[in-house]
Enzyme design. Structure first.
Site, PDB file in Angstrom:
ATOM      1  N   GLU A 455      26.726  25.388  64.986  1.00  0.00           N
ATOM      2  CA  GLU A 455      26.098  25.824  66.235  1.00  0.00           C
ATOM      3  C   GLU A 455      25.204  27.055  66.060  1.00  0.00           C
ATOM      4  O   GLU A 455      25.276  28.007  66.831  1.00  0.00           O
ATOM      5  CB  GLU A 455      27.173  26.034  67.312  1.00  0.00           C
ATOM      6  CG  GLU A 455      27.954  24.747  67.557  1.00  0.00           C
ATOM      7  CD  GLU A 455      29.102  24.858  68.557  1.00  0.00           C
ATOM      8  OE1 GLU A 455      29.289  25.938  69.128  1.00  0.00           O
ATOM      9  OE2 GLU A 455      29.803  23.854  68.753  1.00  0.00           O
ATOM     10  N   ASN A 496      25.835  22.001  61.205  1.00  0.00           N
ATOM     11  CA  ASN A 496      26.461  21.188  62.258  1.00  0.00           C
ATOM     12  C   ASN A 496      26.077  21.722  63.628  1.00  0.00           C
ATOM     13  O   ASN A 496      26.059  22.941  63.834  1.00  0.00           O
ATOM     14  CB  ASN A 496      27.987  21.307  62.070  1.00  0.00           C
ATOM     15  CG  ASN A 496      28.777  20.258  62.813  1.00  0.00           C
ATOM     16  OD1 ASN A 496      28.506  19.067  62.671  1.00  0.00           O
ATOM     17  ND2 ASN A 496      29.758  20.688  63.592  1.00  0.00           N
ATOM     18  N   HIS A 532      29.212  15.218  71.438  1.00  0.00           N
ATOM     19  CA  HIS A 532      30.125  15.239  72.594  1.00  0.00           C
ATOM     20  C   HIS A 532      29.288  14.739  73.770  1.00  0.00           C
ATOM     21  O   HIS A 532      28.475  15.485  74.320  1.00  0.00           O
ATOM     22  CB  HIS A 532      30.617  16.664  72.869  1.00  0.00           C
ATOM     23  CG  HIS A 532      31.409  17.235  71.736  1.00  0.00           C
ATOM     24  ND1 HIS A 532      32.676  16.788  71.435  1.00  0.00           N
ATOM     25  CD2 HIS A 532      31.128  18.210  70.832  1.00  0.00           C
ATOM     26  CE1 HIS A 532      33.140  17.466  70.382  1.00  0.00           C
ATOM     27  NE2 HIS A 532      32.222  18.330  70.005  1.00  0.00           N
ATOM     28  N   GLU A 561      31.741  14.957  65.464  1.00  0.00           N
ATOM     29  CA  GLU A 561      32.681  15.283  66.547  1.00  0.00           C
ATOM     30  C   GLU A 561      32.509  14.333  67.725  1.00  0.00           C
ATOM     31  O   GLU A 561      32.502  14.750  68.880  1.00  0.00           O
ATOM     32  CB  GLU A 561      32.469  16.732  67.028  1.00  0.00           C
ATOM     33  CG  GLU A 561      32.570  17.772  65.929  1.00  0.00           C
ATOM     34  CD  GLU A 561      32.476  19.210  66.426  1.00  0.00           C
ATOM     35  OE1 GLU A 561      32.529  19.441  67.652  1.00  0.00           O
ATOM     36  OE2 GLU A 561      32.366  20.111  65.580  1.00  0.00           O
ATOM     37  N   ASP A 563      32.869  12.216  70.811  1.00  0.00           N
ATOM     38  CA  ASP A 563      33.743  11.803  71.922  1.00  0.00           C
ATOM     39  C   ASP A 563      32.865  11.481  73.117  1.00  0.00           C
ATOM     40  O   ASP A 563      31.747  11.979  73.237  1.00  0.00           O
ATOM     41  CB  ASP A 563      34.869  12.802  72.239  1.00  0.00           C
ATOM     42  CG  ASP A 563      34.417  14.209  72.562  1.00  0.00           C
ATOM     43  OD1 ASP A 563      33.232  14.405  72.900  1.00  0.00           O
ATOM     44  OD2 ASP A 563      35.255  15.127  72.498  1.00  0.00           O
TER      45      ASP A 563
HETATM   46  O1  9MR Z   1      38.344  21.142  70.172  1.00  0.00           O
HETATM   47  C1  9MR Z   1      38.292  22.549  70.049  1.00  0.00           C
HETATM   48  C2  9MR Z   1      39.154  23.170  71.104  1.00  0.00           C
HETATM   49  O2  9MR Z   1      40.509  22.865  70.868  1.00  0.00           O
HETATM   50  C3  9MR Z   1      38.921  24.648  71.147  1.00  0.00           C
HETATM   51  O3  9MR Z   1      39.618  25.180  72.233  1.00  0.00           O
HETATM   52  C4  9MR Z   1      37.430  24.926  71.309  1.00  0.00           C
HETATM   53  C5  9MR Z   1      37.094  26.385  71.437  1.00  0.00           C
HETATM   54  O4  9MR Z   1      37.352  27.073  70.297  1.00  0.00           O
HETATM   55  O5  9MR Z   1      36.769  24.382  70.209  1.00  0.00           O
HETATM   56  C6  9MR Z   1      36.872  23.004  70.211  1.00  0.00           C
HETATM   57  O6  9MR Z   1      36.123  22.443  69.192  1.00  0.00           O
HETATM   58  C7  9MR Z   1      34.749  22.745  69.097  1.00  0.00           C
HETATM   59  C8  9MR Z   1      34.319  22.578  67.692  1.00  0.00           C
HETATM   60  O7  9MR Z   1      35.069  23.407  66.861  1.00  0.00           O
HETATM   61  C9  9MR Z   1      32.860  22.827  67.525  1.00  0.00           C
HETATM   62  N1  9MR Z   1      32.103  21.952  68.344  1.00  0.00           N
HETATM   63  C10 9MR Z   1      32.444  22.010  69.715  1.00  0.00           C
HETATM   64  C11 9MR Z   1      33.916  21.811  69.926  1.00  0.00           C
HETATM   65  C12 9MR Z   1      34.160  22.040  71.363  1.00  0.00           C
HETATM   66  O8  9MR Z   1      33.816  23.359  71.700  1.00  0.00           O
END
Ligand code: 9MR
Length: 632
Positions: A455, A496, A532, A561, A563
């Site tokens: 990000e 990513n 997402h 990732e 979903d």
């Molecule tokens: O799925 C992850 C969630 O459990 C956490 O609370 C969240 C915040 O830290 O991060 C989520 O995963 C993220 C991932 O690491 C990076 N891409 C976006 C995902 C959603 O924020």
């Protein structure tokens, strides 16, 4: 970690020359450094070497996890390990100090929308609000009466209530904070209330008071209250699988409650958690289908007559209730040469239904990635302190089931430990390199693909203003990739991000960034597309085109990732179609090298309320699952 070669495969051969060339350059924590802060013209590769001496202590054998006895987890087939050392608080935050309290009241924070003319409409405010000293065991009452100079009665709401406090409506334009602090509340707290203008709900004053809770002279004057349970959700499990329940109760008086299970299931064990004294772990193996309710009791340590009870409902289903028709996704995907994976929830082997979770996932996927395990606040919560147990366990799980491990979100702006957020920007480059070196270095034989920089692009395009960017500008990306390549020459290293598969400001930022990196020979191997998305998604042509643009740069594509959330009026067949289309785009694109979903059961999804995955809350397959099968 053990030395296994099955994960290296394709890149290993390609990069053997690079490995040999860089071995001499690959310094370690005790190696010699070359000067790296000389000014580089923007098109010259940056020289990267680790700080020498190290900025923070490297892991030592004392950081190695130890074997966890079987009573604590649901796993079969490999040995689970756990972190050792003093337990850390769940959240490491900077506590308010006496000096903060003595510094006096905080000024009000005013929120004035652009359309408000303050000479006509004055802002509401609080009168007579002061910081407070409260005594544990005695009720504190603070009156809130916001005033609007123009007349009318302002509304108000608290930001977050203090534990067991009440913000009571007096039905006369005022409200009262009523709080009985106890021993565990001793310290300094903040309590924020916002007053709202009667004529314009966005015109507000926010007031924060500080409350210092002290012990009374006579501690025995504090009322003793019953322990409180942390809420338990009902669970669905499979017959003959081990179930573990972490039973947690807390006592606001600060004592450690005694946890009892009056009717222990047959063959159950109930043991104290090794690191958390307020948790007892119940483990049992249900041998027949049906519904079980387990009563749990938490008894006050100082007064055995004071207790709380709760009931945990477990539905046990037969193995046949979890059977899916047709072939497994991983078998089908292997025929198409596409690694297919999921992100595993942190410590899935400690979930009540962890055996079912691990079992279904291993049948369906041949790649596993870590949802929250490799984040810096987990791995390196304090300088020189490391928690590797969870990722070590993930790797053991993968090895047992012949799955690859992909690493997720290593350098990111979220889930950072406090110490890193507060670090001196001039040290941050060194901290970042040390982190990459220590984590990638530990898993050279185990983790083949890394979503290394996550990000980096802001929501509206341009570079994100992260702590990394603030310290190093865009160079942090180059430094991260060069460090990673030096430490782990065989890894596939990805940039990513989300919202880069569709056209828009983020994609517009991505391609020039990739051009700049590639022009400097920065060792970026590919792009990770998070994806997402929602079940009404229809920009498939854009996804196809953006994948092709990445492929044209000679880079790999990884769907990292995926979903597909279902909005209020959406449905699971639209969701299935979106899954099918994304998979189809990946299959038709030779540069698309893996597809991973962000979890696999809605039960443990970060977007669980939108049911975004291909298995539901009870591990039943959804149309999305059949769509993936069909497409493969
Ligand atoms: O799925 C992850 C969630 O459990 C956490 O609370 C969240 C915040 O830290 O991060 C989520 O995963 C993220 C991932 O690491 C990076 N891409 C976006 C995902 C959603 O924020």
């Amino acid at each position: 970690m053990n030395s296994t070669s099955y994960l290296l495969g394709r890149r290993a051969a390609l990069l053997l020359a690079g490995v040999l060339a860089s071995l001499s350059a690959c310094s370690n924590d005790s190696g010699t450094a070359t000067p790296d802060d000389s000014v580089d013209p923007s098109d010259t590769p940056l020289q990267v070497s680790l700080p020498n001496p190290p900025l923070t202590p490297a892991p030592t054998p004392a950081d190695e996890p130890e074997v966890e006895p079987g009573e604590f987890n649901t796993v079969t087939g490999f040995t689970v390990v756990r972190d050792t050392g003093e337990r850390l608080p769940d959240e490491i935050t900077v506590e308010l100090t006496e000096a903060d309290f003595l510094a006096g009241p905080l000024p009000p924070v005013l929120q004035v929308p652009a359309d408000v003319d303050q000479s006509v409409n004055a802002i509401p405010y609080f009168e007579d609000l002061e910081d407070q000293v409260a005594i544990a065991g005695q009720v504190l009452e603070v009156l809130y009466r916001p005033i609007d100079p123009d007349g009318g009665i302002p509304g108000m709401f608290p930001k977050k209530l203090l534990r067991n406090a009440e913000f009571r409506d007096n039905f006369n334009g005022s409200k009262s904070l009523i709080w009985l602090p106890l021993q565990t509340d001793v310290g300094i707290h903040e309590f924020t209330v916002t007053a709202i203008d009667p004529g314009n709900a966005l015109y507000r004053t926010e007031r924060t008071i500080r409350i210092k809770v002290i012990m009374p002279e006579d501690a025995s004057s504090i009322p003793n209250v019953a322990p409180e349970f942390v809420e338990f959700l009902p669970h669905t499990v499979r017959v003959n699988d081990p179930v573990v329940l972490e039973l947690k109760a807390t006592d606001p008086n600060g004592a450690v409650p005694l946890i009892e299970v009056p009717d222990l299931p047959v063959g159950a064990t109930l043991v104290q958690h090794p690191r958390y004294e307020e948790i007892a772990v119940l483990r049992f193996i249900p041998t027949s289908a049906g519904t079980t309710s387990i009563d749990v009791l938490a008894r006050d340590a100082d007064d055995a007559s004071l207790s709380s009870t709760t009931t945990i409902d477990i539905t046990v289903l037969d193995a046949v209730d979890f059977v899916r028709p047709g072939a497994r996704l991983r078998a089908l995907a292997a025929q198409r040469d596409l690694p297919i994976g999921f992100a595993a929830r942190r410590e899935f082997y400690h979930l009540p239904d962890g055996a079912l979770y691990a079992g279904i996932a291993a049948e369906e996927f041949n790649v596993v990635t870590s949802e929250n395990t490799l984040n810096m606040d987990v791995i390196n919560p304090l300088p020189g302190r490391y928690q590797f147990a969870d990722i070590d366990n993930l790797i053991s799980y993968a090895r047992t089931h012949d799955m690859q491990v992909h690493g997720s979100a290593l350098i990111w702006h979220q889930q950072l430990p406090e110490w890193m957020l507060n670090s001196n920007p001039s040290d941050r480059r060194g901290h970042m390199q040390e982190y990459i070196h220590r984590v990638l270095g530990r898993y050279v034989d185990d983790v083949s693909v890394w979503a290394l920089v996550n990000e980096a692009i802001g929501e509206n395009g341009g570079m994100r203003d992260s702590i990394w960017f603030q310290a190093m500008g865009e160079d942090y990306i180059e430094i991260a990739f060069r460090q990673a390549r030096m430490t782990h020459p065989g890894a596939t290293l990805l940039l990513n991000d989300f919202d880069i598969a569709i056209d828009g400001p983020k994609a517009d930022t991505l391609y020039p960034l990739l051009d700049r990196l590639l022009a400097k020979d920065v060792p970026v191997d590919g792009v990770g597309f998070q994806l997402h998305i929602w079940s009404d998604f229809d920009q498939f042509d854009e996804v196809r085109t953006n994948f092709q643009k990445v492929a044209d740069l000679g880079l790999e594509i990884h769907v990292t990732e995926l979903d597909v959330s279902i909005p209020a009026l959406g449905n699971s067949s639209d969701q299935a179609e979106v899954y099918r289309q994304i998979l189809s785009i990946c299959l038709e694109q030779p540069a698309c090298r893996s597809l991973k979903s962000w979890g696999f059961t809605d039960r443990y999804s970060w977007r669980g309320q939108y049911a975004p995955l291909m298995f539901d809350d009870s591990y039943q397959y959804k149309p999305a699952y059949e769509a993936l099968q069909g497409e493969l």
